[in-house]
Design a protein around this motif. Structure first.
Motif, PDB file in Angstrom:
ATOM      1  N   LEU A  21       8.106   9.104 -10.698  1.00 45.59           N
ATOM      2  CA  LEU A  21       9.469   9.165 -11.189  1.00 45.59           C
ATOM      3  C   LEU A  21      10.346   8.233 -10.371  1.00 45.59           C
ATOM      4  CD1 LEU A  21       9.896  13.012 -11.720  1.00 45.59           C
ATOM      5  CD2 LEU A  21       9.475  11.275 -13.468  1.00 45.59           C
ATOM      6  N   GLN A  22      11.279   7.576 -11.047  1.00 41.49           N
ATOM      7  CA  GLN A  22      12.202   6.686 -10.346  1.00 41.49           C
ATOM      8  C   GLN A  22      13.111   7.502  -9.440  1.00 41.49           C
ATOM      9  OE1 GLN A  22      15.688   4.759 -12.333  1.00 41.49           O
ATOM     10  NE2 GLN A  22      14.558   2.868 -11.943  1.00 41.49           N
ATOM     11  N   VAL A  23      13.318   7.005  -8.237  1.00 42.16           N
ATOM     12  CA  VAL A  23      14.183   7.703  -7.285  1.00 42.16           C
ATOM     13  C   VAL A  23      15.630   7.539  -7.725  1.00 42.16           C
ATOM     14  CG1 VAL A  23      14.855   7.911  -4.865  1.00 42.16           C
ATOM     15  CG2 VAL A  23      12.532   7.176  -5.457  1.00 42.16           C
ATOM     16  N   SER A  24      16.382   8.623  -7.724  1.00 44.56           N
ATOM     17  CA  SER A  24      17.788   8.572  -8.117  1.00 44.56           C
ATOM     18  C   SER A  24      18.661   8.216  -6.919  1.00 44.56           C
ATOM     19  CB  SER A  24      18.229   9.919  -8.686  1.00 44.56           C
ATOM     20  OG  SER A  24      17.498  10.225  -9.856  1.00 44.56           O
ATOM     21  N   TRP A  25      19.793   7.573  -7.200  1.00 44.91           N
ATOM     22  CA  TRP A  25      20.668   7.085  -6.134  1.00 44.91           C
ATOM     23  C   TRP A  25      21.116   8.195  -5.194  1.00 44.91           C
ATOM     24  CZ3 TRP A  25      25.477   9.193  -5.718  1.00 44.91           C
ATOM     25  CH2 TRP A  25      25.968   9.858  -6.846  1.00 44.91           C
ATOM     26  N   PHE A  26      21.370   9.398  -5.735  1.00 42.15           N
ATOM     27  CA  PHE A  26      21.908  10.470  -4.891  1.00 42.15           C
ATOM     28  C   PHE A  26      20.884  11.009  -3.901  1.00 42.15           C
ATOM     29  CE2 PHE A  26      20.348  12.560  -8.747  1.00 42.15           C
ATOM     30  CZ  PHE A  26      19.551  13.561  -8.230  1.00 42.15           C
ATOM     31  N   HIS A  38      11.633   3.677   1.114  1.00 44.59           N
ATOM     32  CA  HIS A  38      11.630   3.140  -0.246  1.00 44.59           C
ATOM     33  C   HIS A  38      11.540   1.618  -0.239  1.00 44.59           C
ATOM     34  CE1 HIS A  38      12.601   3.032  -4.553  1.00 44.59           C
ATOM     35  NE2 HIS A  38      13.429   2.040  -4.273  1.00 44.59           N
ATOM     36  N   LEU A  39      12.302   0.980   0.634  1.00 47.06           N
ATOM     37  CA  LEU A  39      12.336  -0.479   0.668  1.00 47.06           C
ATOM     38  C   LEU A  39      11.038  -1.088   1.183  1.00 47.06           C
ATOM     39  CD1 LEU A  39      15.979  -1.027   1.996  1.00 47.06           C
ATOM     40  CD2 LEU A  39      15.158  -1.338  -0.344  1.00 47.06           C
ATOM     41  N   GLN A  40      10.249  -0.300   1.907  1.00 51.44           N
ATOM     42  CA  GLN A  40       8.978  -0.799   2.438  1.00 51.44           C
ATOM     43  C   GLN A  40       7.862  -0.779   1.393  1.00 51.44           C
ATOM     44  OE1 GLN A  40       8.625  -2.302   5.297  1.00 51.44           O
ATOM     45  NE2 GLN A  40      10.780  -1.916   5.790  1.00 51.44           N
ATOM     46  N   LYS A  41       8.124  -0.182   0.235  1.00 55.52           N
ATOM     47  CA  LYS A  41       7.110  -0.132  -0.815  1.00 55.52           C
ATOM     48  C   LYS A  41       6.857  -1.529  -1.375  1.00 55.52           C
ATOM     49  CE  LYS A  41       8.259   4.582  -2.341  1.00 55.52           C
ATOM     50  NZ  LYS A  41       8.783   5.405  -3.462  1.00 55.52           N
ATOM     51  N   THR A  42       5.660  -1.725  -1.903  1.00 56.85           N
ATOM     52  CA  THR A  42       5.312  -3.019  -2.476  1.00 56.85           C
ATOM     53  C   THR A  42       6.185  -3.372  -3.670  1.00 56.85           C
ATOM     54  OG1 THR A  42       3.009  -2.678  -1.788  1.00 56.85           O
ATOM     55  CG2 THR A  42       3.433  -4.412  -3.414  1.00 56.85           C
ATOM     56  N   SER A  43       6.366  -2.420  -4.565  1.00 60.73           N
ATOM     57  CA  SER A  43       7.217  -2.626  -5.746  1.00 60.73           C
ATOM     58  C   SER A  43       8.160  -1.446  -5.897  1.00 60.73           C
ATOM     59  CB  SER A  43       6.362  -2.810  -7.002  1.00 60.73           C
ATOM     60  OG  SER A  43       5.502  -3.920  -6.879  1.00 60.73           O
ATOM     61  N   PRO A  44       9.197  -1.381  -5.086  1.00 64.53           N
ATOM     62  CA  PRO A  44      10.101  -0.229  -5.141  1.00 64.53           C
ATOM     63  C   PRO A  44      10.825  -0.136  -6.474  1.00 64.53           C
ATOM     64  CG  PRO A  44      11.051  -1.977  -3.801  1.00 64.53           C
ATOM     65  CD  PRO A  44       9.646  -2.389  -4.103  1.00 64.53           C
ATOM     66  N   ASP A  45      10.977   1.081  -6.958  1.00 66.15           N
ATOM     67  CA  ASP A  45      11.691   1.342  -8.200  1.00 66.15           C
ATOM     68  C   ASP A  45      12.686   2.464  -7.952  1.00 66.15           C
ATOM     69  OD1 ASP A  45      12.509   1.407 -10.829  1.00 66.15           O
ATOM     70  OD2 ASP A  45      10.772   2.548 -11.552  1.00 66.15           O
ATOM     71  N   PRO A  46      13.987   2.165  -7.921  1.00 67.90           N
ATOM     72  CA  PRO A  46      14.670   0.927  -8.284  1.00 67.90           C
ATOM     73  C   PRO A  46      14.421  -0.191  -7.272  1.00 67.90           C
ATOM     74  CG  PRO A  46      16.173   2.817  -8.264  1.00 67.90           C
ATOM     75  CD  PRO A  46      14.925   3.246  -7.574  1.00 67.90           C
ATOM     76  N   THR A  47      14.622  -1.422  -7.734  1.00 69.60           N
ATOM     77  CA  THR A  47      14.488  -2.592  -6.859  1.00 69.60           C
ATOM     78  C   THR A  47      15.687  -2.645  -5.914  1.00 69.60           C
ATOM     79  OG1 THR A  47      15.714  -4.045  -8.351  1.00 69.60           O
ATOM     80  CG2 THR A  47      13.325  -3.841  -8.719  1.00 69.60           C
ATOM     81  N   PRO A  48      15.610  -3.453  -4.854  1.00 68.77           N
ATOM     82  CA  PRO A  48      16.752  -3.560  -3.937  1.00 68.77           C
ATOM     83  C   PRO A  48      18.069  -3.908  -4.611  1.00 68.77           C
ATOM     84  CG  PRO A  48      14.814  -4.497  -2.915  1.00 68.77           C
ATOM     85  CD  PRO A  48      14.423  -4.162  -4.313  1.00 68.77           C
ATOM     86  N   VAL A  49      18.066  -4.911  -5.496  1.00 65.70           N
ATOM     87  CA  VAL A  49      19.339  -5.283  -6.131  1.00 65.70           C
ATOM     88  C   VAL A  49      19.836  -4.180  -7.055  1.00 65.70           C
ATOM     89  CG1 VAL A  49      19.086  -7.779  -5.945  1.00 65.70           C
ATOM     90  CG2 VAL A  49      18.119  -6.593  -7.915  1.00 65.70           C
ATOM     91  N   GLN A  50      18.929  -3.465  -7.699  1.00 62.39           N
ATOM     92  CA  GLN A  50      19.340  -2.339  -8.536  1.00 62.39           C
ATOM     93  C   GLN A  50      19.981  -1.244  -7.697  1.00 62.39           C
ATOM     94  OE1 GLN A  50      15.579  -1.451 -10.441  1.00 62.39           O
ATOM     95  NE2 GLN A  50      16.087  -2.639 -12.273  1.00 62.39           N
ATOM     96  N   LEU A  51      19.444  -1.028  -6.509  1.00 69.35           N
ATOM     97  CA  LEU A  51      20.035  -0.027  -5.612  1.00 69.35           C
ATOM     98  C   LEU A  51      21.448  -0.431  -5.194  1.00 69.35           C
ATOM     99  CD1 LEU A  51      17.157   1.058  -3.198  1.00 69.35           C
ATOM    100  CD2 LEU A  51      18.312   2.447  -4.916  1.00 69.35           C
ATOM    101  N   ILE A  52      21.633  -1.705  -4.859  1.00 69.65           N
ATOM    102  CA  ILE A  52      22.972  -2.177  -4.473  1.00 69.65           C
ATOM    103  C   ILE A  52      23.960  -1.902  -5.600  1.00 69.65           C
ATOM    104  CG2 ILE A  52      24.371  -4.217  -3.981  1.00 69.65           C
ATOM    105  CD1 ILE A  52      21.989  -5.379  -2.472  1.00 69.65           C
TER     106      ILE A  52
END
Length: 270
Positions: A21-26, A38-52
């Motif tokens: 499941l995609q991690v929610s912002w909250f 999360h950021l250390q994952k190979t393909s994080p979902d959401p991506t870094p720019v999506q998180l910003i």
């Protein structure tokens, strides 16, 4: 359906790989250690720019008072934390303007970099052209440089400099030309220094020390600044012929510095 057939269907169903499941912002607000994992994952979902985008969208949502009137975003701990999370993601990306410009709209990136100016203690209400970069703490000076580099790049990419509001290209040129006069290493905020800003550790001035943050060599930064100045002068050459000469000089120095930064055996900035 026989019992055997039902068992086979159940077996096939249970053996299917489940999609995480995609991690929610909250969730990042609830668990302070989640972002780095999360950021250390190979393909994080959401991506870094999506998180910003998600963090800044949530932090900038207007509020509604008891009279059902729309009010500006509240300056509370939740929203400050969301903005800090967005900065930490950008720090993880090492403030790579190419990546940030590719993934973020101009308003969102403007919001992000203005927040960087704020946490880096750039004096409010003072024009950047009036700042003496050599007297500012390293991370403060670097925040000013990054913001003005982005502003010039935005003008070049837009191809409509006349539509740009203050600060004008000339002012930004002066700021960046001032950065070229500094011959020392530069430092930009990392996840760690941003964490310090949110804790009592910031009170001892560690985030303002000469070695706090990610080190950027003078050659590396000057290479980037020469390239950005070359871009704006090249664009101005359409109406100001001598600007082409300035552009050529900046691009030449970019090329020379690039050879130094990328030469075999050279240790890059940590």
């Amino acid at each position: 359906m026989s019992v055997e057939a039902a068992d086979r269907v159940a077996s096939k169903t249970s053996s299917r790989p489940s999609t995480p499941l995609q991690v929610s912002w909250f969730e990042f607000l609830l668990d302070g250690s989640l972002l780095e994992k999360h950021l250390q994952k190979t393909s994080p979902d959401p991506t870094p720019v999506q998180l910003i985008i998600q963090f800044l969208e949530q932090a900038s949502k207007p509020s509604v008072n008891e009279q059902n009137q729309v009010q500006p975003p509240v300056d509370n701990r939740r929203n400050r934390t969301l903005k800090l999370l967005a900065l930490k993601v950008a720090a993880h990306m090492k403030w790579d303007l190419d990546l940030l410009e590719k993934g973020l709209t101009t308003p969102v990136l403007n919001m992000l970099l203005n927040e960087l100016l704020c946490v880096s203690k750039v004096p409010a209400g003072v024009k950047h052209v009036d700042l003496d970069l050599s007297t500012l703490p390293p991370t403060t000076a670097m925040a000013v440089i990054i913001y003005n580099r982005w502003a010039i790049r935005t003008i070049v990419l837009s191809s409509f400099p006349e539509k740009q509001n203050k600060p004008g290209p000339h002012q930004m040129n002066i700021v960046l030309e001032g950065a070229l006069c500094l011959k020392k290493d530069f430092y930009i905020h990392t996840l760690r220094t941003l964490d310090l800003l949110a804790s009592d550790a910031a009170a001892n001035g560690e985030t303002e020390s000469s070695t706090a943050g990610l080190r950027i060599s003078a050659d590396e930064l000057h290479c980037q600044v020469h390239y950005d100045l070359g871009g704006i002068f090249f664009q101005q050459g359409c109406t100001d012929q001598p600007a082409y000469e300035k552009a050529r000089d900046h691009f030449r120095q970019t090329n020379e510095l690039l050879k130094k930064v990328l030469r075999p055996g050279k240790v890059s900035s940590p």
